[in-house]
Structure formats: structure tokens, C-alpha cells
Write an enzyme that holds these catalytic residues in place. Structure first.
Site, PDB file in Angstrom:
ATOM      1  N   TYR A   1     -14.655  62.678   6.676  1.00 23.95           N
ATOM      2  CA  TYR A   1     -13.959  62.591   4.855  1.00 23.95           C
ATOM      3  C   TYR A   1     -14.371  60.384   5.483  1.00 23.95           C
ATOM      4  CZ  TYR A   1     -12.717  63.980   1.128  1.00 23.95           C
ATOM      5  OH  TYR A   1     -12.944  64.706  -0.455  1.00 23.95           O
ATOM      6  N   LEU A   2     -15.425  59.910   5.542  1.00 22.21           N
ATOM      7  CA  LEU A   2     -15.805  58.901   5.317  1.00 22.21           C
ATOM      8  C   LEU A   2     -15.181  58.267   4.120  1.00 22.21           C
ATOM      9  CD1 LEU A   2     -19.254  58.918   7.969  1.00 22.21           C
ATOM     10  CD2 LEU A   2     -16.844  59.134   8.068  1.00 22.21           C
TER      11      LEU A   2
ATOM     12  N   GLY B   1     -12.223  51.859   5.466  1.00 25.84           N
ATOM     13  CA  GLY B   1     -12.247  51.590   6.708  1.00 25.84           C
ATOM     14  C   GLY B   1     -13.208  52.307   7.758  1.00 25.84           C
ATOM     15  N   HIS B   2     -13.458  53.333   7.730  1.00 30.32           N
ATOM     16  CA  HIS B   2     -14.450  53.531   9.130  1.00 30.32           C
ATOM     17  C   HIS B   2     -15.765  53.214   8.367  1.00 30.32           C
ATOM     18  CE1 HIS B   2     -12.860  57.950   7.424  1.00 30.32           C
ATOM     19  NE2 HIS B   2     -12.407  58.112   9.271  1.00 30.32           N
TER      20      HIS B   2
ATOM     21  N   LYS C   1      -5.640  50.305  11.862  1.00 24.67           N
ATOM     22  CA  LYS C   1      -4.619  51.054  10.750  1.00 24.67           C
ATOM     23  C   LYS C   1      -4.205  52.250  12.027  1.00 24.67           C
ATOM     24  CE  LYS C   1      -3.683  54.263   7.815  1.00 24.67           C
ATOM     25  NZ  LYS C   1      -4.510  55.648   8.630  1.00 24.67           N
TER      26      LYS C   1
ATOM     27  N   GLN D   1      -3.085  54.154  19.114  1.00 21.50           N
ATOM     28  CA  GLN D   1      -3.863  54.688  19.732  1.00 21.50           C
ATOM     29  C   GLN D   1      -4.873  53.754  19.515  1.00 21.50           C
ATOM     30  OE1 GLN D   1      -6.726  58.092  17.251  1.00 21.50           O
ATOM     31  NE2 GLN D   1      -7.827  56.200  16.581  1.00 21.50           N
TER      32      GLN D   1
ATOM     33  N   LYS E   1      -6.669  52.636   3.476  1.00 24.48           N
ATOM     34  CA  LYS E   1      -7.186  53.502   3.012  1.00 24.48           C
ATOM     35  C   LYS E   1      -7.522  55.092   3.939  1.00 24.48           C
ATOM     36  CE  LYS E   1     -10.577  51.311   0.683  1.00 24.48           C
ATOM     37  NZ  LYS E   1     -10.952  52.047  -0.698  1.00 24.48           N
ATOM     38  N   SER E   2      -7.128  55.664   3.759  1.00 22.19           N
ATOM     39  CA  SER E   2      -6.565  56.862   4.810  1.00 22.19           C
ATOM     40  C   SER E   2      -7.514  58.402   3.851  1.00 22.19           C
ATOM     41  CB  SER E   2      -5.215  56.803   5.332  1.00 22.19           C
ATOM     42  OG  SER E   2      -5.710  58.362   5.551  1.00 22.19           O
TER      43      SER E   2
HETATM   44  P1  AMP Z   1     -10.478  59.350  11.921  1.00 18.55           P
HETATM   45  O1  AMP Z   1     -11.089  59.744  11.162  1.00 18.55           O
HETATM   46  O2  AMP Z   1      -8.700  58.723  10.355  1.00 18.55           O
HETATM   47  O3  AMP Z   1      -9.853  60.051  12.837  1.00 18.55           O
HETATM   48  O4  AMP Z   1      -9.992  57.234  12.186  1.00 18.55           O
HETATM   49  C1  AMP Z   1     -11.547  56.874  12.336  1.00 18.55           C
HETATM   50  C2  AMP Z   1     -11.573  55.746  12.587  1.00 18.55           C
HETATM   51  O5  AMP Z   1     -11.380  54.879  11.915  1.00 18.55           O
HETATM   52  C3  AMP Z   1      -9.714  54.956  13.486  1.00 18.55           C
HETATM   53  O6  AMP Z   1     -10.515  54.158  14.722  1.00 18.55           O
HETATM   54  C4  AMP Z   1      -9.094  54.655  12.761  1.00 18.55           C
HETATM   55  O7  AMP Z   1      -7.742  53.683  13.503  1.00 18.55           O
HETATM   56  C5  AMP Z   1     -10.220  53.937  11.639  1.00 18.55           C
HETATM   57  N1  AMP Z   1      -9.497  53.581  10.392  1.00 18.55           N
HETATM   58  C6  AMP Z   1      -8.655  54.178   9.603  1.00 18.55           C
HETATM   59  N2  AMP Z   1      -8.348  54.083   8.519  1.00 18.55           N
HETATM   60  C7  AMP Z   1      -8.823  53.009   8.352  1.00 18.55           C
HETATM   61  C8  AMP Z   1      -8.396  51.943   7.532  1.00 18.55           C
HETATM   62  N3  AMP Z   1      -7.953  51.933   6.149  1.00 18.55           N
HETATM   63  N4  AMP Z   1      -9.153  51.151   7.922  1.00 18.55           N
HETATM   64  C9  AMP Z   1      -9.453  50.690   9.134  1.00 18.55           C
HETATM   65  N5  AMP Z   1      -9.657  51.539   9.615  1.00 18.55           N
HETATM   66  C10 AMP Z   1      -9.686  52.436   9.386  1.00 18.55           C
END
Ligand code: AMP
Length: 282
Positions: free
Chosen positions: A33-34, A37-38, A150, A154, A185-186
Site C-alpha cells: 500500500y505504497l 514515504g516508501h 518514521k 525499528q 505519511k502512513s
Molecule cells: P511499512 O510498509 O509501513 O512496513 O514501511 C516500510 C518502510 O517504509 C519502513 O522502513 C518505514 O519506516 C518506511 N516508511 C513508512 N512511512 C514512511 C514515511 N512517511 N517516510 C519515510 N519512510 C517511511
């Protein structure tokens, strides 16, 4: 269009071919669900490596039974377009059975760095993260792997794990990408309704407040935590999980800001748990 592989064997074969040609490989682990941020991680990986693998896997073992594994948003088609357009070469998209076949029995458990922040309220979360990331490191064998600040705890944990277990992989931390109004962003932001989306701004506002206090010379963790807590509590839809100030490397609480400092928060907005943080060097 970008290559999508579902099996460990196929990914290994592809990466082996690249390595045989002397190409460097970057890995960006994600749950899909990129968003931008990703994308910033993928962009950095594309700049620094000849080939880039993005893993998209909603890792069941990092979710507790009461958490949002089932409802976690998924959209492989949209994700593959983003990966393709950003210059990634391969998506690894395994099914849970591929990663955790019958008889799976091993976990990577970190003893330190997990007692505070998210580890406190999600006690099994980081063993799930360390286990899946170790597996991805062994499957892809990248030269570099990219993680967002973010998820600062971790990132600290992965850096420690790589040191402890002698993974020959460079860990690259990338800055938080935010919406134009400040919200980090999330993928979980999609859970927020209109009213909650507005209320969620209290996270980045309190981060900004803490940052300003620290920049203006405040060195008392208690003072900063109190000011941030009071501000978050002005938002009726917000419920604090934690507001903490820790050493950014050891994730141990500190009373006085000194060295590399991580100020991190987790706040429920309605049912959605959001996190944010800032780091400063004092
Ligand atoms: P996730 O899909 O939430 O597990 O995130 C995958 C990677 O993307 C992890 O290393 C997160 O820290 C990074 N990430 C998620 N959201 C952001 C953001 N807003 N800014 C920078 N990196 C992000």
C-alpha cells in the site's frame, strides 16, 4: 512492467544472476500500500544500487491477535506501478505459506531496545520484524537495505541486529516524508475518516512543539514530554499510547537531552494508532 516473484527460489535465482554480472543490489522491505514515504526509500535505493528489490509482504507474525492484520490495506496493482515508475527491478510478493511453511520454528528475538516505545505496548512486534527482515536479508542478500526514520525504533533495532548477527549489509535510514499539512505519511492514514484526519494533525503539531523546545535549549525530557502531552490532550479524539524521549541508539529513556536523542510518540486517533518522532543531536 516490473517483474513480480512469489517464491524464494525465483528471487534467489534472479539476484544470483545480477551478482554474477557484478551488479549491486538494494532492498526496500515494505508491507505494501505504497505511498511517497516508501517511494523515497525506493528512489534512494535506485540511486545507490544497480538493481533494486522491493518486498511487499504483510508479515502476520508482527501483528498481535488484536491488531489489524486482516484489515491492513493491500493494492498490489497500484504498488507495482509505483515500483515500476520509480525504477525498481523486482517485487518480492510472497504468500504467508512461502515465508512460514508448516513446521516453521525459528524466531529472531532482540533482548534490548524493545522494552520502551512501541515494544512496550506491542511486546511480540519486534521479534516478528527481526525474523522477517532476517529472512529477507538471507533471501535477497542485498548490499544495502533501506528503512524509514518514521519507524525509528525499528531502524535502531535493525541496525543492532545487523551488527549482532554479522549481516554483511549496509543499513540506510531515510527521513520521514509528510503530507503538506505535516501528518507523517502512513498506509494506516487510510483508516482515518475526515474528522479523524483533521484530529491526526495533533501528532505532527506536538512533534513540532518538542522540536522547537529542544532547539531553543530546553534539555529536560520531563518538560518537553509534559508540553507535548498537554498539547495532544487538547484533541478530544486523541488517546496517548506514549510520549517518550530516549537515546536514539539504545532506546533507553533519558532525563536530560544529550547525544543522539529520539523523541517518539504513539497516539490513537479513534481506533487508529499512529506514530511520529523527531531526532536531534545535542
Ligand atoms: P511499512 O510498509 O509501513 O512496513 O514501511 C516500510 C518502510 O517504509 C519502513 O522502513 C518505514 O519506516 C518506511 N516508511 C513508512 N512511512 C514512511 C514515511 N512517511 N517516510 C519515510 N519512510 C517511511
Amino acid at each position: 512492467m516490473i517483474l513480480i516473484e512469489n517464491t524464494v527460489d525465483k528471487v534467489r535465482e534472479t539476484v544470483k544472476n545480477w551478482k554474477a554480472q557484478g551488479l549491486s543490489v538494494g532492498l526496500v522491505p515494505t508491507m505494501g500500500y505504497l505511498h511517497e514515504g516508501h517511494q523515497s526509500l525506493i528512489e534512494r535505493a535506485v540511486q545507490e544500487n544497480d538493481r533494486v528489490v522491493v518486498s511487499i509482504f504483510v508479515n502476520p507474525i508482527q501483528f498481535a491477535p488484536n491488531e489489524d492484520l486482516e484489515t491492513y490495506p493491500r493494492d498490489l496493482e497500484k504498488d507495482s506501478i509505483l515500483c515500476n515508475d520509480t525504477g525498481a527491478d523486482l517485487i518480492f510478493h510472497p504468500q504467508p505459506e512461502e515465508m512460514y511453511p508448516n513446521g516453521f520454528s525459528t524466531q529472531v528475538v532482540m533482548n534490548n531496545l524493545t522494552a520502551e516505545l512501541c515494544g512496550k505496548t506491542r511486546p511480540t512486534h519486534f521479534s516478528g520484524v527481526c525474523t522477517v527482515v532476517s529472512k529477507l536479508f538471507n533471501i535477497v542478500a542485498p548490499n544495502r537495505a533501506y528503512f524509514g526514520e518514521k519507524d525509528a525504533q525499528q531502524l535502531a533495532i535493525i541496525k543492532r541486529m545487523v551488527k549482532d548477527l554479522n549481516f554483511d549489509i549496509e543499513i540506510v535510514g531515510c527521513p520521514i516524508v509528510r503530507e503538506s499539512d505535516g501528518l507523517a505519511k502512513s498506509s494506516r492514514n487510510t483508516y482515518l475518516n475526515e474528522q479523524e484526519r483533521k484530529a491526526a494533525l495533533i501528532l505532527s503539531k506536538s512533534i513540532l512543539l518538542g522540536k522547537e523546545m529542544a532547539a531553543n535549549g530546553e534539555r529536560s525530557s520531563a518538560m518537553i514530554i509534559k508540553a507535548m502531552t498537554d498539547l495532544i490532550n487538547t484533541e478530544p479524539l486523541a488517546k496517548i499510547d506514549y510520549v517518550s524521549i530516549v537515546n536514539a541508539e539504545t532506546i533507553e529513556p533519558i532525563d536530560t537531552l544529550c547525544g543522539e536523542v529520539l523523541t517518539a510518540i504513539a497516539v490513537y486517533i479513534g481506533k487508529t494508532r499512529l506514530i511520529d518522532n523527531f531526532m536531534i543531536s545535542v
